[in-house]
Motif scaffolding. Structure first.
Motif, PDB file in Angstrom:
ATOM      1  N   TYR A 117      21.505  22.303 -28.827  1.00  0.00           N
ATOM      2  CA  TYR A 117      21.247  21.109 -29.682  1.00  0.00           C
ATOM      3  C   TYR A 117      22.518  20.504 -30.247  1.00  0.00           C
ATOM      4  O   TYR A 117      22.550  19.383 -30.656  1.00  0.00           O
ATOM      5  N   ASP A 165      18.180  27.130 -21.654  1.00  0.00           N
ATOM      6  CA  ASP A 165      18.308  26.815 -22.901  1.00  0.00           C
ATOM      7  C   ASP A 165      19.061  25.487 -23.331  1.00  0.00           C
ATOM      8  O   ASP A 165      19.439  25.047 -22.504  1.00  0.00           O
ATOM      9  N   LYS A 179      11.839  25.684 -21.771  1.00  0.00           N
ATOM     10  CA  LYS A 179      11.315  27.137 -21.379  1.00  0.00           C
ATOM     11  C   LYS A 179      10.583  27.296 -20.025  1.00  0.00           C
ATOM     12  O   LYS A 179      10.870  28.598 -19.515  1.00  0.00           O
ATOM     13  N   TYR A 239      11.282  21.716 -26.064  1.00  0.00           N
ATOM     14  CA  TYR A 239      11.270  23.292 -26.062  1.00  0.00           C
ATOM     15  C   TYR A 239      10.492  23.834 -24.854  1.00  0.00           C
ATOM     16  O   TYR A 239      10.819  24.673 -24.150  1.00  0.00           O
TER      17      TYR A 239
END
Length: 46
Positions: free
Chosen positions: A31, A28, A23, A19
């Motif tokens: 998942y 993004d 970031k 993550y």
């Protein structure tokens, strides 16, 4: 390389680092798409 449904895959992801890296890089992670990709390569054990 051909993948067989009998191929077994154990996938361990360091979620916090994944993550944070995404970031930092400004993107993004989908998942559900990631899960489907590994499921298409064999039987996902974990």
């Amino acid at each position: 390389m051909s993948h067989s449904p009998s191929d077994k895959i154990a996938l361990f992801i360091d979620g916090a680092n994944l993550y944070a890296t995404a970031k930092t890089l400004g993107f993004d992670i989908d998942y559900k798409r990631l899960l489907k990709e590994f499921q298409s390569r064999g039987t996902l054990l974990r």
